[in-house]
Write a protein that holds these residues in place. Structure first.
Motif, PDB file in Angstrom:
ATOM      1  N   HIS A 152      -2.698   2.595  11.307  1.00 27.21           N
ATOM      2  CA  HIS A 152      -2.422   2.442   9.877  1.00 27.21           C
ATOM      3  C   HIS A 152      -1.251   3.328   9.455  1.00 27.21           C
ATOM      4  N   GLU A 153      -1.261   4.585   9.889  1.00 25.63           N
ATOM      5  CA  GLU A 153      -0.210   5.512   9.488  1.00 25.63           C
ATOM      6  C   GLU A 153       1.153   5.122  10.051  1.00 25.63           C
ATOM      7  N   VAL A 154       1.185   4.628  11.276  1.00 28.68           N
ATOM      8  CA  VAL A 154       2.452   4.319  11.937  1.00 28.68           C
ATOM      9  C   VAL A 154       3.046   3.006  11.439  1.00 28.68           C
ATOM     10  N   PHE A 155       2.229   1.985  11.314  1.00 24.89           N
ATOM     11  CA  PHE A 155       2.758   0.639  11.120  1.00 24.89           C
ATOM     12  C   PHE A 155       2.610   0.063   9.709  1.00 24.89           C
ATOM     13  N   LEU A 156       1.725   0.604   8.886  1.00 21.66           N
ATOM     14  CA  LEU A 156       1.333  -0.110   7.675  1.00 21.66           C
ATOM     15  C   LEU A 156       1.570   0.671   6.388  1.00 21.66           C
ATOM     16  N   ILE A 157       1.679  -0.084   5.307  1.00 20.62           N
ATOM     17  CA  ILE A 157       1.730   0.451   3.945  1.00 20.62           C
ATOM     18  C   ILE A 157       0.561  -0.169   3.182  1.00 20.62           C
ATOM     19  N   GLU A 158      -0.194   0.673   2.505  1.00 20.55           N
ATOM     20  CA  GLU A 158      -1.314   0.182   1.698  1.00 20.55           C
ATOM     21  C   GLU A 158      -0.872   0.088   0.250  1.00 20.55           C
ATOM     22  N   TYR A 159      -1.210  -1.001  -0.405  1.00 23.39           N
ATOM     23  CA  TYR A 159      -0.873  -1.129  -1.826  1.00 23.39           C
ATOM     24  C   TYR A 159      -2.101  -1.527  -2.620  1.00 23.39           C
ATOM     25  N   GLY A 160      -2.083  -1.160  -3.916  1.00 25.41           N
ATOM     26  CA  GLY A 160      -3.290  -1.222  -4.726  1.00 25.41           C
ATOM     27  C   GLY A 160      -4.075   0.068  -4.575  1.00 25.41           C
ATOM     28  N   SER A 161      -5.072   0.277  -5.436  1.00 29.41           N
ATOM     29  CA  SER A 161      -5.893   1.485  -5.379  1.00 29.41           C
ATOM     30  C   SER A 161      -7.175   1.246  -6.167  1.00 29.41           C
ATOM     31  N   MET A 162      -8.127   2.161  -6.044  1.00 28.29           N
ATOM     32  CA  MET A 162      -9.352   2.064  -6.845  1.00 28.29           C
ATOM     33  C   MET A 162      -9.024   2.190  -8.328  1.00 28.29           C
ATOM     34  N   GLU A 163      -8.011   3.016  -8.648  1.00 29.72           N
ATOM     35  CA  GLU A 163      -7.634   3.212 -10.050  1.00 29.72           C
ATOM     36  C   GLU A 163      -6.834   2.032 -10.592  1.00 29.72           C
ATOM     37  N   ALA A 164      -6.054   1.384  -9.742  1.00 31.16           N
ATOM     38  CA  ALA A 164      -5.244   0.229 -10.145  1.00 31.16           C
ATOM     39  C   ALA A 164      -5.446  -0.890  -9.118  1.00 31.16           C
ATOM     40  N   PRO A 165      -6.606  -1.546  -9.172  1.00 27.96           N
ATOM     41  CA  PRO A 165      -6.921  -2.560  -8.153  1.00 27.96           C
ATOM     42  C   PRO A 165      -6.030  -3.786  -8.260  1.00 27.96           C
ATOM     43  N   LEU A 166      -5.740  -4.386  -7.112  1.00 29.53           N
ATOM     44  CA  LEU A 166      -5.033  -5.660  -7.107  1.00 29.53           C
ATOM     45  C   LEU A 166      -5.953  -6.751  -7.613  1.00 29.53           C
ATOM     46  N   PRO A 167      -5.404  -7.800  -8.238  1.00 28.23           N
ATOM     47  CA  PRO A 167      -6.250  -8.906  -8.690  1.00 28.23           C
ATOM     48  C   PRO A 167      -7.055  -9.494  -7.542  1.00 28.23           C
TER      49      PRO A 167
ATOM     50  N   LYS B 261     -16.488   4.382  -1.834  1.00 25.84           N
ATOM     51  CA  LYS B 261     -17.090   4.719  -0.557  1.00 25.84           C
ATOM     52  C   LYS B 261     -18.392   5.487  -0.764  1.00 25.84           C
ATOM     53  N   GLY B 262     -19.449   5.090  -0.062  1.00 26.07           N
ATOM     54  CA  GLY B 262     -20.732   5.767  -0.139  1.00 26.07           C
ATOM     55  C   GLY B 262     -21.615   5.315  -1.276  1.00 26.07           C
ATOM     56  N   VAL B 263     -21.094   4.457  -2.159  1.00 26.40           N
ATOM     57  CA  VAL B 263     -21.857   3.971  -3.310  1.00 26.40           C
ATOM     58  C   VAL B 263     -22.275   2.524  -3.055  1.00 26.40           C
ATOM     59  N   TYR B 264     -23.554   2.239  -3.281  1.00 21.69           N
ATOM     60  CA  TYR B 264     -24.069   0.874  -3.180  1.00 21.69           C
ATOM     61  C   TYR B 264     -24.810   0.577  -4.473  1.00 21.69           C
ATOM     62  N   ALA B 265     -24.070   0.005  -5.422  1.00 19.86           N
ATOM     63  CA  ALA B 265     -24.640  -0.242  -6.742  1.00 19.86           C
ATOM     64  C   ALA B 265     -24.385  -1.699  -7.152  1.00 19.86           C
ATOM     65  N   GLU B 266     -23.504  -1.904  -8.125  1.00 18.84           N
ATOM     66  CA  GLU B 266     -23.274  -3.251  -8.651  1.00 18.84           C
ATOM     67  C   GLU B 266     -21.980  -3.879  -8.160  1.00 18.84           C
ATOM     68  N   GLY B 267     -21.255  -3.183  -7.290  1.00 18.54           N
ATOM     69  CA  GLY B 267     -19.987  -3.705  -6.789  1.00 18.54           C
ATOM     70  C   GLY B 267     -20.180  -4.870  -5.839  1.00 18.54           C
ATOM     71  N   GLY B 268     -19.104  -5.641  -5.665  1.00 16.50           N
ATOM     72  CA  GLY B 268     -19.138  -6.782  -4.765  1.00 16.50           C
ATOM     73  C   GLY B 268     -18.443  -6.492  -3.456  1.00 16.50           C
ATOM     74  N   CYS B 269     -17.828  -7.525  -2.870  1.00 14.94           N
ATOM     75  CA  CYS B 269     -17.197  -7.367  -1.554  1.00 14.94           C
ATOM     76  C   CYS B 269     -15.676  -7.267  -1.627  1.00 14.94           C
ATOM     77  N   ILE B 270     -15.081  -7.409  -2.814  1.00 18.68           N
ATOM     78  CA  ILE B 270     -13.621  -7.465  -2.928  1.00 18.68           C
ATOM     79  C   ILE B 270     -13.022  -6.064  -2.916  1.00 18.68           C
ATOM     80  N   ASP B 271     -12.089  -5.832  -2.001  1.00 19.87           N
ATOM     81  CA  ASP B 271     -11.425  -4.532  -1.944  1.00 19.87           C
ATOM     82  C   ASP B 271     -10.305  -4.481  -2.979  1.00 19.87           C
ATOM     83  N   THR B 272      -9.915  -3.279  -3.323  1.00 15.91           N
ATOM     84  CA  THR B 272      -8.886  -3.074  -4.346  1.00 15.91           C
ATOM     85  C   THR B 272      -7.490  -3.019  -3.757  1.00 15.91           C
ATOM     86  N   THR B 273      -7.388  -2.953  -2.421  1.00 17.20           N
ATOM     87  CA  THR B 273      -6.106  -2.754  -1.756  1.00 17.20           C
ATOM     88  C   THR B 273      -5.860  -3.814  -0.689  1.00 17.20           C
ATOM     89  N   ARG B 274      -4.610  -3.879  -0.230  1.00 18.10           N
ATOM     90  CA  ARG B 274      -4.210  -4.683   0.925  1.00 18.10           C
ATOM     91  C   ARG B 274      -3.255  -3.807   1.757  1.00 18.10           C
TER      92      ARG B 274
END
Length: 392
Positions: A239-254, A361-374
């Motif tokens: 991940h560190e060498v090859f990739l860039i992550e975009y989106g975040s928990m604070e500003a999730p991607l649609p 991470k570590g929370v299992y409440a009302e969230g679904g399966c969609i991640d906030t980043t790519r």
């Protein structure tokens, strides 16, 4: 270049594409060159551009979809229907309608230009290289198939050998591209190999990069070849060498925005079944056309909805074996998935629950399966390469 209303809209929005290194006096020429390149996909008339001067005498060229086109083809930044909606745009050469790679590149261009996230490139060649890498990755993902053993690890013996610390490394003289294809595409060897979907995404990404380097940056491909003959780059380091992550928990991607070639994670929101090895979530590649990779059943790729329904029923397939270890009964999962898909009301309930942003991470409440980043690959163009290979 644009009317004042368009200029204001482009200045205030955050998405689309930005080319950073254009001298101010060449910005119009760069915009014209970009428009000419987009003509290959019939997109030259649907893009708006703006040159934003910097104090150093250079300018950033911003490009994005025109508002009406965005609303027609990517409403709410939903990119999952692009392959169908773009069929209305006829290329000059009608034979291109049947060209899989051409259609995929057009989809990538539109998704980047219509993105809520600003993709930044040093120059036009870096941008075009990025599009080609994404195309390579998406096409490779469509061809990738593995044997279904989440804890196994094997590779074609003609190309790879395993050592405890460096992992699976290339045998000397075995070309990296051929070896990656042999490990992931069963047509090459007549065999399916056992390894995780996470590792498979790394191979798909590496293959897409290597194919671009072979055509446009062979010196870097030689370095990548030598690296893989010494040591595998895996997991967090990959991940560190090859990739860039975009989106975040604070500003999730649609939830419905994906660019072909994105790597992403679907989270298992059920705490118990998430303890089964390989079922914490699911790493996939977005292949375009509204489809996500299914490396176990290549001919049955996932839609967003079918992936969500499968993950929902992991909670029903989990059981404890005779040793007290949690396991997954895929037969139970498949049966319940089919039942849910056949019942419109049940399907709607499951999707309402699952197509939410995931919990932290570590929370299992009302969230679904969609991640906030790519995640997407770093630039590897010859003149402006952002890739720095590790030394082992």
């Amino acid at each position: 270049m644009n009317c004042s209303t368009t200029r204001l809209g482009l200045q205030t929005q955050e998405g689309g594409i930005e080319i950073t290194c254009a001298p101010v006096d060449q910005a119009d020429r760069l915009a014209a060159q970009l428009s000419a390149d987009l003509g290959e996909w019939g997109l030259q008339s649907v893009v708006q551009t703006l040159a934003v001067p910097h104090e150093d005498g250079r300018a950033a060229l911003i490009a994005c979809l025109q508002h009406e086109f965005q609303q027609d083809h990517m409403p709410g930044h939903n990119s999952l229907n692009l392959i169908r909606s773009l069929k209305d745009i006829d290329p000059t050469d009608h034979a291109k309608h049947t060209d899989e790679a051409w259609a995929l590149e057009r989809e990538i261009w539109v998704a980047l230009l219509g993105s809520p996230h600003r993709f930044v490139f040093h120059d036009l060649e870096a941008l075009k290289s990025h599009v080609r890498v994404r195309r390579n990755m998406a096409l490779a993902a469509r061809l990738t198939a593995l044997a279904f053993k989440t804890e196994a690890a094997e590779r074609p013996e003609a190309d790879w050998h395993y050592e405890e610390e460096p992992g699976f490394i290339l045998k000397p003289g075995r070309p990296l591209i051929n070896a990656l294809i042999a490990a992931t595409q069963p047509e090459a060897t007549g065999k399916l190999y056992d390894f995780s979907c996470y590792r498979a995404t790394e191979y798909v990404i590496l293959l897409g990069i290597a194919q671009e380097l072979q055509a446009h940056h062979p010196a870097l491909l030689a370095e990548l070849q030598q690296l893989n003959e010494r040591h595998a780059v895996r997991s967090g380091q990959f991940h560190e060498v090859f990739l860039i992550e975009y989106g975040s928990m604070e500003a999730p991607l649609p939830a419905r925005f994906y660019v072909p070639g994105d790597r992403l994670w679907f989270r298992n929101p059920d705490e118990r079944s998430a303890d089964v090895t390989g079922y914490e979530g699911s790493w996939v590649m977005y292949m375009g056309g509204g489809l996500f990779s299914n490396f176990w059943k290549r001919d049955a790729p996932f839609t967003l909805e079918s992936k969500a329904i499968e993950i929902f029923h992991w909670k029903d397939g989990v059981y404890s074996d005779a040793q007290g270890e949690l396991q997954m009964d895929e037969t139970v999962v498949e049966h319940l998935v089919a039942q849910t898909q056949a019942d419109p009301e049940a399907r709607a309930r499951v999707l309402e629950r699952m197509l939410r942003m995931r919990d932290p991470k570590g929370v299992y409440a009302e969230g679904g399966c969609i991640d906030t980043t790519r995640e997407y690959p770093k630039n590897v163009s010859r003149e402006h390469c952002d890739l720095v290979l590790p030394r082992f």
